[in-house]
Scaffold this motif. Structure first.
Motif, PDB file in Angstrom:
ATOM      1  N   LEU A   1       1.164  -0.866  -0.105  1.00  0.00           N
ATOM      2  CA  LEU A   1       0.090   0.045  -0.603  1.00  0.00           C
ATOM      3  C   LEU A   1       1.454   1.094   0.056  1.00  0.00           C
ATOM      4  O   LEU A   1       0.267   2.099  -0.876  1.00  0.00           O
ATOM      5  CB  LEU A   1      -1.037  -0.061   1.277  1.00  0.00           C
TER       6      LEU A   1
ATOM      7  N   LYS B   1       3.454   1.952  -1.774  1.00  0.00           N
ATOM      8  CA  LYS B   1       3.927   2.032  -3.100  1.00  0.00           C
ATOM      9  C   LYS B   1       2.288   2.463  -4.224  1.00  0.00           C
ATOM     10  O   LYS B   1       2.543   3.115  -4.729  1.00  0.00           O
ATOM     11  CB  LYS B   1       4.619   0.700  -3.878  1.00  0.00           C
ATOM     12  N   THR B   2       1.408   2.310  -3.702  1.00  0.00           N
ATOM     13  CA  THR B   2       0.216   2.863  -3.894  1.00  0.00           C
ATOM     14  C   THR B   2      -0.675   3.930  -3.253  1.00  0.00           C
ATOM     15  O   THR B   2      -1.908   3.954  -3.802  1.00  0.00           O
ATOM     16  CB  THR B   2      -0.951   1.693  -4.627  1.00  0.00           C
ATOM     17  N   SER B   3      -0.028   4.423  -2.689  1.00  0.00           N
ATOM     18  CA  SER B   3      -0.861   5.812  -2.010  1.00  0.00           C
ATOM     19  C   SER B   3       0.819   6.764  -1.739  1.00  0.00           C
ATOM     20  O   SER B   3       1.586   6.443  -1.905  1.00  0.00           O
ATOM     21  CB  SER B   3      -0.597   4.911  -0.387  1.00  0.00           C
TER      22      SER B   3
ATOM     23  N   GLN C   1      -7.553  -1.447   2.449  1.00  0.00           N
ATOM     24  CA  GLN C   1      -7.421  -0.913   2.027  1.00  0.00           C
ATOM     25  C   GLN C   1      -8.286   0.361   1.998  1.00  0.00           C
ATOM     26  O   GLN C   1      -8.448   1.628   1.257  1.00  0.00           O
ATOM     27  CB  GLN C   1      -7.940  -1.350   0.449  1.00  0.00           C
TER      28      GLN C   1
ATOM     29  N   ASP D   1      -7.548   4.630   2.108  1.00  0.00           N
ATOM     30  CA  ASP D   1      -8.833   5.420   0.895  1.00  0.00           C
ATOM     31  C   ASP D   1      -9.734   6.291   1.381  1.00  0.00           C
ATOM     32  O   ASP D   1      -9.828   7.525   0.908  1.00  0.00           O
ATOM     33  CB  ASP D   1      -9.537   4.487  -0.732  1.00  0.00           C
TER      34      ASP D   1
ATOM     35  N   GLY E   1     -10.452   3.540  -4.668  1.00  0.00           N
ATOM     36  CA  GLY E   1      -8.501   4.446  -5.418  1.00  0.00           C
ATOM     37  C   GLY E   1      -8.531   6.098  -5.195  1.00  0.00           C
ATOM     38  O   GLY E   1      -7.914   6.455  -6.548  1.00  0.00           O
TER      39      GLY E   1
ATOM     40  N   LYS F   1      -4.681   5.781  -4.308  1.00  0.00           N
ATOM     41  CA  LYS F   1      -3.641   5.352  -5.943  1.00  0.00           C
ATOM     42  C   LYS F   1      -3.144   6.623  -6.837  1.00  0.00           C
ATOM     43  O   LYS F   1      -2.476   7.613  -7.387  1.00  0.00           O
ATOM     44  CB  LYS F   1      -3.965   4.213  -6.584  1.00  0.00           C
TER      45      LYS F   1
ATOM     46  N   SER G   1      -1.602   9.195  -5.274  1.00  0.00           N
ATOM     47  CA  SER G   1       0.125   8.734  -5.639  1.00  0.00           C
ATOM     48  C   SER G   1       0.232   9.241  -7.188  1.00  0.00           C
ATOM     49  O   SER G   1       1.328   9.526  -6.986  1.00  0.00           O
ATOM     50  CB  SER G   1       0.033   7.735  -4.666  1.00  0.00           C
ATOM     51  N   ASP G   2      -0.508   8.101  -7.681  1.00  0.00           N
ATOM     52  CA  ASP G   2      -0.165   8.957  -9.105  1.00  0.00           C
ATOM     53  C   ASP G   2       0.077  10.577  -9.724  1.00  0.00           C
ATOM     54  O   ASP G   2       0.622  10.796 -10.220  1.00  0.00           O
ATOM     55  CB  ASP G   2      -1.185   8.308  -9.959  1.00  0.00           C
TER      56      ASP G   2
END
Length: 222
Positions: free
Chosen positions: A102, A104-106, A136, A140, A211, A214, A217-218
Motif C-alpha cells: 500500500l 507503493k500505491t498511496s 485498503q 482510501d 481508488g 492511488k 499517489s499517481d
C-alpha cells in the motif's frame, strides 16, 4: 564521514588564510580586489563542502529515525497480535507485506499503514478475509477525507466490529448510508450474518472513496 569533516575544515582554513594575507600585505586597491575574489571563492568552496557534509549527516539521521519508526511499528503490531491471540488470523509478515504494497500505491509510509493495521487488529470481529479489504478502505478513506490513518482505522474498526452501532461513526465523517442500507445492516447482524453487514459497509466505502489513495499517489508521481 571523517574525510568530509577534514575537507570542510581545510576549506575554511584556506579561506581564513586569505583573509589574514589581505589584512597584513594588501598594498593597493587592485591587490585587495584580487584577494577579495579569492576570499569569495574560498568561502564559496568551504560553504559548498560544508553544505554537502550537512546533507550527508541529515540523510544519515533520517535513516536512523526511519529505522526506529519501523521497529516501533513492528513492535506494536507484534504486541497487538499477542494480546488478541491472533484473532484475525493475520500474521505479522502478512500485515507487513500489505503495508509495503500500500505504500507503493498511496502517499502513506508503510510504518503509518502498519500503525493503522495494528489498530484494525484490535477489533477482533475483523477476520482474515475482510482485513486486506478493510486496510485498503482505511487508506482510501484517509486520503479522501484528509484525515490520518489512525482516525480512519478506529472509525472503520468500530463499524466492522459492531456494524449496527459502529456505522454511526462513519456517518458522522460523511459516509452516506441510506436508511435502506442501515436497515439491511441491522437485519444482517441480528441474523448473525456479520460478514454480510461488513461487506455492505465496505462496498459503500469503496463506492465513495475507492481508488483515492492511488489517484493521489499517481498525481504526486510517487
Amino acid at each position: 564521514m571523517a574525510n568530509d569533516i577534514v575537507i570542510v575544515v581545510r576549506g575554511k582554513d584556506e579561506a581564513s588564510a586569505v583573509l589574514k594575507k589581505i589584512s597584513g600585505e594588501a598594498t593597493g586597491f587592485g591587490k585587495v580586489l584580487g584577494d577579495v575574489g579569492k576570499i569569495a571563492g574560498g568561502f564559496l568552496a568551504a560553504n559548498v563542502i560544508s553544505g554537502a557534509g550537512d546533507k550527508i549527516v541529515g540523510a544519515f539521521n533520517d535513516t536512523i529515525a526511519a529505522a526506529k519508526e519501523s521497529r516501533l511499528a513492528s513492535a506494536q503490531l507484534e504486541a497487538v497480535l499477542k494480546s488478541t491471540g491472533g484473532a484475525a488470523g493475520i500474521t505479522a509478515d502478512q500485515a507487513r507485506d500489505l503495508a509495503s504494497a500500500l505504500e507503493k500505491t498511496s502517499k502513506f509510509e508503510d510504518e503509518a499503514v502498519l500503525g493503522g493495521e495494528s489498530l484494525l487488529l484490535t477489533f477482533t470481529g475483523i477476520g482474515k478475509d475482510v482485513f486486506p479489504r478493510a486496510t485498503q478502505a482505511m487508506v482510501d478513506m484517509s486520503q479522501a477525507l484528509g484525515q490520518d490513518l489512525k482516525s480512519s482505522a478506529i472509525q472503520l474498526g468500530k463499524a466492522l466490529n459492531d456494524p449496527i452501532q459502529g456505522v454511526t461513526a462513519l456517518r458522522r465523517v460523511g459516509v452516506s448510508f441510506t436508511e435502506e442500507q442501515m436497515k439491511q445492516i441491522e437485519v444482517m447482524q441480528e441474523a448473525g450474518n456479520v460478514a454480510g453487514a461488513q461487506a455492505l459497509i465496505l462496498a459503500e466505502l469503496e463506492k465513495e472513496f475507492g481508488g483515492s489513495a492511488k489517484a493521489a499517489s499517481d498525481a504526486a508521481g510517487a
